[in-house]
Design a protein around this motif. Structure first.
Motif, PDB file in Angstrom:
ATOM      1  N   HIS A 117       0.827  -1.209   0.000  1.00  0.00           N
ATOM      2  CA  HIS A 117       0.000   0.000   0.000  1.00  0.00           C
ATOM      3  C   HIS A 117       0.865   1.264   0.000  1.00  0.00           C
ATOM      4  N   VAL A 118       2.030   1.193   0.647  1.00  0.00           N
ATOM      5  CA  VAL A 118       2.942   2.341   0.619  1.00  0.00           C
ATOM      6  C   VAL A 118       3.377   2.611  -0.824  1.00  0.00           C
ATOM      7  N   PHE A 119       3.725   1.563  -1.543  1.00  0.00           N
ATOM      8  CA  PHE A 119       4.089   1.735  -2.957  1.00  0.00           C
ATOM      9  C   PHE A 119       2.888   2.233  -3.757  1.00  0.00           C
ATOM     10  N   ALA A 120       1.711   1.730  -3.433  1.00  0.00           N
ATOM     11  CA  ALA A 120       0.510   2.111  -4.181  1.00  0.00           C
ATOM     12  C   ALA A 120       0.208   3.600  -4.024  1.00  0.00           C
ATOM     13  N   ILE A 121       0.244   4.122  -2.789  1.00  0.00           N
ATOM     14  CA  ILE A 121      -0.105   5.546  -2.644  1.00  0.00           C
ATOM     15  C   ILE A 121       0.971   6.431  -3.266  1.00  0.00           C
ATOM     16  N   GLY A 122       2.205   5.928  -3.303  1.00  0.00           N
ATOM     17  CA  GLY A 122       3.264   6.720  -3.918  1.00  0.00           C
ATOM     18  C   GLY A 122       3.088   6.835  -5.423  1.00  0.00           C
ATOM     19  N   ALA A 123       2.529   5.804  -6.017  1.00  0.00           N
ATOM     20  CA  ALA A 123       2.372   5.817  -7.473  1.00  0.00           C
ATOM     21  C   ALA A 123       1.069   6.488  -7.878  1.00  0.00           C
ATOM     22  N   ASN A 124      -0.003   6.197  -7.174  1.00  0.00           N
ATOM     23  CA  ASN A 124      -1.305   6.705  -7.578  1.00  0.00           C
ATOM     24  C   ASN A 124      -2.218   6.734  -6.355  1.00  0.00           C
ATOM     25  N   GLU A 125      -2.151   7.854  -5.657  1.00  0.00           N
ATOM     26  CA  GLU A 125      -2.892   7.946  -4.408  1.00  0.00           C
ATOM     27  C   GLU A 125      -4.396   7.828  -4.644  1.00  0.00           C
ATOM     28  N   LYS A 126      -4.861   8.421  -5.745  1.00  0.00           N
ATOM     29  CA  LYS A 126      -6.291   8.363  -6.055  1.00  0.00           C
ATOM     30  C   LYS A 126      -6.752   6.927  -6.201  1.00  0.00           C
TER      31      LYS A 126
ATOM     32  N   LEU B 222      -9.148   3.830 -14.682  1.00  0.00           N
ATOM     33  CA  LEU B 222      -8.658   2.481 -14.359  1.00  0.00           C
ATOM     34  C   LEU B 222      -8.114   2.326 -12.950  1.00  0.00           C
ATOM     35  N   ALA B 223      -7.634   3.415 -12.347  1.00  0.00           N
ATOM     36  CA  ALA B 223      -7.140   3.342 -10.960  1.00  0.00           C
ATOM     37  C   ALA B 223      -6.091   2.259 -10.780  1.00  0.00           C
ATOM     38  N   LEU B 224      -5.041   2.309 -11.600  1.00  0.00           N
ATOM     39  CA  LEU B 224      -3.953   1.334 -11.488  1.00  0.00           C
ATOM     40  C   LEU B 224      -2.704   2.014 -10.944  1.00  0.00           C
ATOM     41  N   CYS B 225      -1.853   1.229 -10.323  1.00  0.00           N
ATOM     42  CA  CYS B 225      -0.561   1.720  -9.860  1.00  0.00           C
ATOM     43  C   CYS B 225       0.536   1.178 -10.769  1.00  0.00           C
ATOM     44  N   ASP B 226       1.167   2.080 -11.504  1.00  0.00           N
ATOM     45  CA  ASP B 226       2.157   1.706 -12.510  1.00  0.00           C
ATOM     46  C   ASP B 226       3.321   0.890 -11.965  1.00  0.00           C
ATOM     47  N   ASN B 227       3.670   1.156 -10.703  1.00  0.00           N
ATOM     48  CA  ASN B 227       4.889   0.540 -10.163  1.00  0.00           C
ATOM     49  C   ASN B 227       4.642  -0.849  -9.592  1.00  0.00           C
TER      50      ASN B 227
ATOM     51  N   GLY C  81      -2.696  -0.269 -23.563  1.00  0.00           N
ATOM     52  CA  GLY C  81      -4.014   0.162 -23.090  1.00  0.00           C
ATOM     53  C   GLY C  81      -4.935  -1.022 -22.837  1.00  0.00           C
ATOM     54  N   GLY C  82      -4.900  -1.990 -23.732  1.00  0.00           N
ATOM     55  CA  GLY C  82      -5.782  -3.146 -23.595  1.00  0.00           C
ATOM     56  C   GLY C  82      -5.426  -3.999 -22.395  1.00  0.00           C
ATOM     57  N   GLN C  83      -4.117  -4.151 -22.182  1.00  0.00           N
ATOM     58  CA  GLN C  83      -3.693  -4.954 -21.039  1.00  0.00           C
ATOM     59  C   GLN C  83      -4.090  -4.279 -19.735  1.00  0.00           C
ATOM     60  N   ARG C  84      -3.940  -2.960 -19.704  1.00  0.00           N
ATOM     61  CA  ARG C  84      -4.324  -2.225 -18.496  1.00  0.00           C
ATOM     62  C   ARG C  84      -5.822  -2.386 -18.233  1.00  0.00           C
ATOM     63  N   GLN C  85      -6.585  -2.308 -19.321  1.00  0.00           N
ATOM     64  CA  GLN C  85      -8.028  -2.495 -19.209  1.00  0.00           C
ATOM     65  C   GLN C  85      -8.342  -3.875 -18.632  1.00  0.00           C
TER      66      GLN C  85
END
Ligand SMILES: Nc1ncnc2c1ncn2[C@@H]1O[C@H](COP(=O)(O)OP(=O)(O)OP(=O)(O)O)[C@@H](O)[C@H]1O
Ligand SMILES: [Mg+2]
Lengths: 340, 246
Positions: free
Chosen positions: A211-220, B87-92, B146-150
Motif C-alpha cells: 500500500h505504501v508503494f501504491a499511494i506513492g504511485a497513484n494515491e487516487k 482504471l485506478a492502477l498503480c504503474d509501479n 491500453g488493452g492490457q491495463r483495461q
C-alpha cells in the motif's frame, strides 16, 4: 488426446505466470541501487590499493559505524519517499529524542525508561506530522519543515540549551549500546542490519508495504480501491520518526553526550542517500538496499577524502555530484526504455 | 428481481450540481447503457453506487434493502464492483498485485501474515486467460498497453461473485479486437445473472450489448428506454439536447 488438455492448460498457465518481460539479470541491471553498489565497491577497491590506512580493521569499523546512523534514518526516509512524501524533520527528531533520553537518564532513571520515553516522543512527533499531512492535507514539505524547527526548539527548551553528558546509573550501559561492539561489529551497524532487514521485509512482503508503494504511485487509485490512506500515511511518518529516534539513542551512546545541535542538517545527507540509492522523489520507487548503499557511498567519499589528504570541504561537492549523476543515469535509462 | 434501485439521487460538489433527482432500477442479468455528454454526471453516478461519494440526497436500495456506503469496501461487501474510468492502477506494481489491490491474499508464516504472491499470480493468470488477454501477472503495469491495463482493471471485478458490475468507459482507448472481448465479457456477466451498468460514448457498444439505455444530460435523467424501442439517432438527439425528453 482430450485427457491431456487439462494438464496442458495448467502447464500453459504456469508458463504465463513465470514469463516476465525482463529476466533476473535484466531487472538487476535496471536497478539504480545496483550501479551505486558497484560504484561503492569500486571506490573500496581503489581506496584499498591507494590508501594503506583504508582496509585496516579500525578504519572499516569507523566507516561502517559512521554511516550506520544516516542509513538507519534513511530506512524511514525510504518509506516516506516511496509513499510520495518527504520528511525534513528527521535531524531534529533525532536531536529531540536523544535529548529526552539524556534528560530522563540524567534524572536517575534506567536506560529502558529513557529509551521508552525517547521513542514515545519520536512516535508522537511522527504522528503529528502524519496527522497534519493526512487529515489536513498540508504538503509534507511544509509540515516537516515546520517540525524541523519545532522539534529542535523543543530540545533547546527542555535542556536549557546545555550539553548533557551524565546519564545516571545506566550510563555505562548506554555508552556500550551506542559506542560498543558485538563480535567485533559496531552495535549501530548491527541495529542497521536488523532494521534494514525488517524494513525490506515489510515493504516487500506485507500489505502495508504494497500500500505504501501504491499511494506513492497513484494515491487516487489507492483511495478508490478502499485502502485507508490517512492511517497509512500516519504510520509512514511515525515509522520515519521512530527510525530517527533509534538513531538518536544510539548516537547519544556513541558520542557520550547530547547537545542541541546534534543531527543538524542530517536530513540532507539522509535524503541524499535515499535519492542516490534510487528512490524517486515523486514517489512510488525506492529500495532499502539502495538507500543503505547510498548512505555507505556518502561516508566512503568522506573517508577517502580524509585518507587521501584532501580537504573534507570537498565532501559536499562530491555528494552533490553523485546526487545529480545518480538521477541523471536514471533519466537516461528511462529515456532508453521509452524508446525501445 | 431488482438488483439495484436508486431513488431521487442528487449530488453537488460545492456550487456544481452534478446530479439532480436521478432514479433508476436495475434487474439481475440486465445490461444498462449509461450515456451522456462529457460532464453529464455519469462517473459521479457510478461512483455513488460504488461507495466513493455519498449522495447529497436520495436513497439507494440493494435487493430491496436501503444501503448507505461509507466507502468502496462497503459497496464491495454488498456485491458491487467497478471499473473506474481512469482504471485506478498503480504503474509501479505488478498486474497481479494491481488486481488484488486493497484485498491482497496473505498466508501465515509463524506469527506473520505475508503476501501470497504465488496465489495472486495464479489467480490473476486465470482471470486474464478468461478475458483472453495477453497480460502477464508479474509484469509491471507501467510497461503495459491500453488493452492490457483495461484487462487488469476488469479482472478486479471478477475476484468476487459480484451481483452488480459498473464499467466506466471500459472500451475507451483499446483496439477493435479488445473491444469485442470486453463486450463478450459483458455478455458472459449477463448470462451469469450479473447486472451491468456500461458507461460508454460509443453508440455501437451500447446497442450491441445493452438491454436498456439511460441518458443523462446535465445531471438529469432524460431517457430510460429499452434498446429495441429506440435508435442511435434518437439517443444522440437526447444526449445533445436536440430531443428534449423521451
Ligand atoms: N470530485 C469532484 N469535485 C468537484 N466536482 C466534480 C467532482 N467530480 C465530478 N465533478 C463535476 O461533476 C460534473 C459531472 O462529472 P462526471 O465526471 O460525473 O461527468 P461524466 O459524465 O463522467 O463525464 P465524462 O464523459 O467526461 O467522463 C462535472 O461538472 C464535474 O466537473
Ligand atoms: Mg466520466
Amino acid at each position: 488426446m482430450p485427457d491431456n488438455s487439462g494438464a496442458n492448460a495448467a502447464g500453459a498457465l504456469e508458463a504465463v505466470i513465470d514469463r516476465q518481460s525482463h529476466g533476473m539479470v535484466g531487472r538487476m541491471l535496471g536497478q539504480q541501487a545496483f550501479w551505486v553498489f558497484l560504484a561503492a565497491l569500486l571506490a573500496c577497491v581503489a581506496l584499498s590499493l591507494t590508501a594503506d590506512a583504508f582496509a585496516t580493521p579500525q578504519n572499516l569499523f569507523n566507516v561502517t559505524r559512521n554511516f550506520a546512523f544516516v542509513a538507519i534514518i534513511a530506512l524511514g526516509m525510504t518509506v516516506v519517499i516511496v509513499s510520495g512524501g518527504i520528511d525534513l524533520s528527521v535531524g531534529s527528531v533525532l536531536c529531540l529524542s536523544a535529548m529526552i533520553l539524556a534528560i530522563t537518564m540524567n534524572a536517575g532513571y534506567p536506560l529502558a525508561v529513557g529509551v521508552a520515553f525517547a521513542l514515545a516522543v519520536a512516535l508522537l512527533v511522527g504522528f503529528v506530522n502524519g496527522a497534519l499531512i493526512a487529515w489536513l492535507r498540508i504538503p509534507p514539505f511544509i509540515v516537516t519543515l515546520g517540525m524541523l524547527s519545532i522539534a529542535r526548539s523543543a530540545a533547546m527548551v527542555l535542556s536549557g540549551n546545555k550539553m548533557i553528558f551524565q546519564f545516571g546509573p545506566d550510563e555505562k550501559l548506554l555508552f556500550a549500546l551506542g559506542g560498543g561492539s558485538t563480535t567485533g561489529i559496531p552495535n549501530p551497524v548491527i541495529a542497521l542490519v536488523l532494521l534494514a532487514l525488517a524494513t525490506g521485509f515489510a515493504l516487500r512482503w506485507t500489505r502495508w508495504g504494497t500500500h505504501v508503494f501504491a499511494i506513492g504511485a497513484n494515491e487516487k487509485a489507492a483511495v478508490l480501491t478502499g485502502i485507508g490512506v490517512p492511517r497509512l500515511k500516519i504510520s509512514v511518518y511515525m515509522f520515519s520518526a521512530a527510525m530517527a529516534g533509534v538513531a538518536g539513542i544510539l548516537m547519544a551512546g556513541w558520542l557520550g553526550g547530547v547537545t542541541t545541535n546534534l543531527g543538524q542538517s542530517m536530513e540532507l545527507s539522509v535524503i541524499a542517500a535515499t535519492v542516490i540509492g534510487g528512490a524517486n522523489l515523486l514517489g512510488g520507487a525506492g529500495t532499502v538496499f539502495g538507500s543503505v548503499v547510498g548512505a555507505a557511498l556518502i561516508e566512503l567519499i568522506r573517508n577517502s577524502l580524509i585518507l587521501l589528504g584532501i580537504s573534507t570541504f570537498w565532501q559536499g561537492a562530491f555528494v552533490g555530484c553523485f546526487i545529480v549523476l545518480a538521477v541523471a543515469f536514471d533519466r537516461i535509462r528511462a529515456y532508453r526504455e521509452t524508446d525501445g | 428481481m431488482t438488483a439495484l434501485r436508486l431513488e431521487g439521487i442528487s449530488k453537488h460538489f460545492g456550487a456544481i450540481q452534478a446530479l439532480s433527482d436521478v432514479s433508476l432500477s436495475l434487474a439481475a442479468g440486465e445490461v444498462v447503457g449509461l450515456m451522456g455528454d462529457n460532464g453529464a454526471g455519469k462517473s459521479t453516478l457510478v461512483k455513488i453506487i460504488a461507495g466513493n461519494f455519498r449522495p447529497t440526497q436520495g436513497g439507494m436500495f440493494i435487493k430491496g434493502r436501503e444501503m448507505q456506503f461509507h466507502g468502496p469496501l462497503d459497496a464491495r461487501r454488498a456485491g458491487i464492483e467497478i471499473v473506474y474510468q481512469d482504471l485506478a492502477l498503480c504503474d509501479n506494481l505488478s498486474a497481479a498485485v494491481n488486481v488484488f489491490l486493497g484485498r491482497e491474499l496473505t498466508r501465515s508464516v509463524g506469527p506473520l501474515r505475508i503476501l501470497d504472491y504465488p496465489a495472486m499470480n495464479a489467480r490473476a493468470a486465470t482471470l486474464f486467460r478468461e478475458l483472453r488477454s495477453e497480460t502477464r501477472p508479474r509484469d509491471k503495469v507501467k510497461s503495459m498497453s491500453g488493452g492490457q491495463r483495461q484487462a487488469v482493471a476488469i479482472a478486479r471485478t471478477r475476484l468476487s461473485d459480484a451481483d452488480i458490475v459498473l464499467m466506466d468507459e471500459p472500451t475507451a482507448a483499446i483496439s477493435v479486437r479488445q473491444v469485442a472481448e470486453v463486450l463478450n465479457l459483458i455478455r458472459e456477466l449477463k448470462r451469469q445473472g450479473v447486472a451491468v451498468v456500461l458507461i460508454s460514448h460509443r453508440m455501437p457498444d451500447v446497442f450491441n450489448v445493452a438491454d436498456r439505455v439511460i441518458v443523462l444530460r446535465r445531471g438529469r435523467k432524460v431517457a430510460d428506454k429499452a434498446i429495441a424501442a429506440t435508435s442511435p439517432e434518437e439517443v444522440t438527439g437526447l444526449i445533445t439536447g436536440a430531443i428534449e425528453h423521451a
